[in-house]
Design a protein around this motif. Structure first.
Motif, PDB file in Angstrom:
ATOM      1  N   LYS A  21       2.581  11.696  20.957  1.00 56.46           N
ATOM      2  CA  LYS A  21       3.765  11.916  20.243  1.00 56.46           C
ATOM      3  C   LYS A  21       5.033  10.995  20.853  1.00 56.46           C
ATOM      4  O   LYS A  21       5.900  10.753  19.914  1.00 56.46           O
ATOM      5  N   GLU A  22       4.994  10.795  22.122  1.00 57.47           N
ATOM      6  CA  GLU A  22       6.339  10.226  22.558  1.00 57.47           C
ATOM      7  C   GLU A  22       6.466   8.710  22.052  1.00 57.47           C
ATOM      8  O   GLU A  22       7.358   7.909  21.987  1.00 57.47           O
ATOM      9  N   ASP A  23       5.108   8.099  21.482  1.00 55.31           N
ATOM     10  CA  ASP A  23       5.139   6.795  20.872  1.00 55.31           C
ATOM     11  C   ASP A  23       5.881   6.770  19.686  1.00 55.31           C
ATOM     12  O   ASP A  23       6.151   5.482  19.417  1.00 55.31           O
ATOM     13  N   PHE A  24       6.133   7.760  19.007  1.00 57.73           N
ATOM     14  CA  PHE A  24       7.033   7.444  17.747  1.00 57.73           C
ATOM     15  C   PHE A  24       8.433   7.105  18.051  1.00 57.73           C
ATOM     16  O   PHE A  24       8.908   5.992  17.746  1.00 57.73           O
ATOM     17  N   ASN A  25       8.994   7.581  19.111  1.00 55.95           N
ATOM     18  CA  ASN A  25      10.514   7.347  19.498  1.00 55.95           C
ATOM     19  C   ASN A  25      10.318   5.848  20.158  1.00 55.95           C
ATOM     20  O   ASN A  25      11.403   5.385  19.972  1.00 55.95           O
TER      21      ASN A  25
ATOM     22  N   PHE B 124       7.189  14.667   8.842  1.00 56.62           N
ATOM     23  CA  PHE B 124       5.904  14.155   9.343  1.00 56.62           C
ATOM     24  C   PHE B 124       5.901  14.047  10.904  1.00 56.62           C
ATOM     25  O   PHE B 124       5.045  14.200  11.651  1.00 56.62           O
ATOM     26  N   TYR B 125       7.206  13.613  11.311  1.00 57.07           N
ATOM     27  CA  TYR B 125       7.327  13.557  12.771  1.00 57.07           C
ATOM     28  C   TYR B 125       7.140  15.083  13.459  1.00 57.07           C
ATOM     29  O   TYR B 125       6.423  15.121  14.473  1.00 57.07           O
ATOM     30  N   ARG B 126       7.300  16.300  12.687  1.00 56.68           N
ATOM     31  CA  ARG B 126       6.988  17.330  13.243  1.00 56.68           C
ATOM     32  C   ARG B 126       5.353  17.565  13.636  1.00 56.68           C
ATOM     33  O   ARG B 126       5.029  18.225  14.371  1.00 56.68           O
ATOM     34  N   ILE B 127       4.853  17.121  12.328  1.00 58.88           N
ATOM     35  CA  ILE B 127       3.313  17.008  12.420  1.00 58.88           C
ATOM     36  C   ILE B 127       2.740  16.288  13.569  1.00 58.88           C
ATOM     37  O   ILE B 127       1.850  16.706  14.374  1.00 58.88           O
ATOM     38  N   ILE B 128       3.391  15.142  13.915  1.00 59.33           N
ATOM     39  CA  ILE B 128       3.008  14.279  15.076  1.00 59.33           C
ATOM     40  C   ILE B 128       3.353  15.239  16.164  1.00 59.33           C
ATOM     41  O   ILE B 128       2.580  15.350  17.281  1.00 59.33           O
ATOM     42  N   GLU B 129       4.271  15.757  16.266  1.00 66.32           N
ATOM     43  CA  GLU B 129       4.783  16.747  17.547  1.00 66.32           C
ATOM     44  C   GLU B 129       3.643  17.714  17.736  1.00 66.32           C
ATOM     45  O   GLU B 129       3.295  17.858  19.046  1.00 66.32           O
ATOM     46  N   GLU B 130       3.570  18.484  16.812  1.00 69.17           N
ATOM     47  CA  GLU B 130       2.325  19.579  16.792  1.00 69.17           C
ATOM     48  C   GLU B 130       0.868  19.278  17.109  1.00 69.17           C
ATOM     49  O   GLU B 130       0.285  19.754  17.773  1.00 69.17           O
ATOM     50  N   LEU B 131       0.594  18.045  16.688  1.00 67.61           N
ATOM     51  CA  LEU B 131      -0.923  17.767  16.573  1.00 67.61           C
ATOM     52  C   LEU B 131      -1.405  16.772  17.413  1.00 67.61           C
ATOM     53  O   LEU B 131      -2.483  16.901  17.826  1.00 67.61           O
TER      54      LEU B 131
END
Length: 323
Positions: A83-87, A315-322
């Motif tokens: 998830k850290e890769d998005f930011n 969708f960022y929430r989905i990334i963080e959760e999954l």
């Protein structure tokens, strides 16, 4: 900023690299992404027609081409592995890319290959495209056939690993089998509303409610044949009607974009699913036209906060959760 939850970019990469080209994303896609303020997306491995007849071979070809493209373009791409890769991608001003799979027919009956694909970078997958395979049934398959026992094992492994489960292209029985055999949020990355355009690829209100109940997500699909049955109404305004309906049924926190642009695909691929000649949804033909969509949303009263949620935060929430 916009995150597009469905793009067949790796298909174009594979086709063009087979012709000797390199830097496909830079040369054929990046300019449109910049014009459309698209910061990244789910780029899928898809056994595109006519290669769907030999899915294992095509999957290997796509993995090879995708890996080469990524290695040569690390200056513009960051693959989301955690998830850290998005930011990190945003801070580095690179495209934030999830490697996905639009159907898993290429693995045949060997679900352990999901582990290999995960190590390659896979963080999203649907069990099928339109076809029946050993795992499940797409919209062109037997309506009485859903997810197989092998498919249920695949779903369990995907949830265990942290691979986002996608129900776009699933037939109704497969959709509900996935609902019954998963525990985490799942998504429909590129689907519209059957209440407004009654085609198999769109979702019923009951399915939208099930995704909301699971705290999942649906991505608005720009493909004109999923917008309206009347060709004269396959335009941006009628597309945004689907967005309005999604928000009404699911709430603004469960809706996003999965545009499914195909203007860059070759005819021998698109002829399999496109009826006649088409340039896409009028006013929203490719990734450079997203400003038209955002303006229409503003005209309909969507707030800045709502637009940001739909554009990428949901969708960022989905990334963080999954992931």
């Amino acid at each position: 900023m916009i995150f597009d939850c469905h793009g067949d970019i790796w298909t174009d990469v594979t086709v063009q690299r087979s012709k000797g080209m390199k830097n496909i994303i830079k040369n054929r896609h990046l300019d449109r992404f910049k014009k459309g303020n698209i910061i990244g997306g789910i780029f899928v491995l898809w056994t595109d027609p006519p290669h769907d007849k030999t899915p294992r071979k095509r999957l290997l070809e796509m993995v090879e081409a995708t890996a080469a493209e990524i290695m040569e373009n690390q200056d513009i791409l960051r693959i989301i592995l955690e998830k850290e890769d998005f930011n990190k991608a945003l801070n580095e001003e690179k495209l934030a890319v999830i490697i996905g799979a639009e159907g898993l027919s290429g693995i045949g009956k060997n679900i352990d290959l999901i582990n290999a694909l995960y190590l390659f970078g896979l963080r999203h997958a649907s069990l099928t495209w339109n076809e029946e395979n050993l795992l499940a049934t797409g919209v062109r398959g037997n309506p009485k056939r859903g997810v197989t026992e092998l498919g249920k094992k695949a779903l369990h492994l995907m949830e265990q690993l942290g691979v986002i489960v996608d129900v776009s292209h699933a037939n109704d029985k497969t959709f509900w089998d996935i609902y019954e055999n998963t525990t985490k949020p799942f998504i429909a990355s590129h689907s519209n509303c059957r209440a407004l355009c009654n085609v198999k690829r769109n979702l019923s209100d009951e399915q939208l409610k099930a995704i909301r109940e699971r705290d999942g997500f649906i991505g608005l699909n720009s493909f004109n044949e999923f917008v309206h049955l009347d060709k004269d109404k396959q335009d941006l305004k009628h597309l945004v009607n689907h967005l309005d309906h999604m928000v009404e049924i699911m709430g603004v926190d469960h809706v996003g974009f999965g545009f499914d642009f195909f203007d860059f695909l070759e005819n021998n691929t698109t002829d399999d699913f496109v009826e006649g000649n088409t340039i896409g949804t009028l006013g929203f033909e490719n990734a450079s036209k997203t400003h038209n969509l955002i303006e229409e949303m503003k005209n309909r009263g969507y707030s800045k906060e709502d637009i940001e949620k739909i554009s990428y935060k949901n969708f960022y929430r989905i990334i963080e959760e999954l992931i």
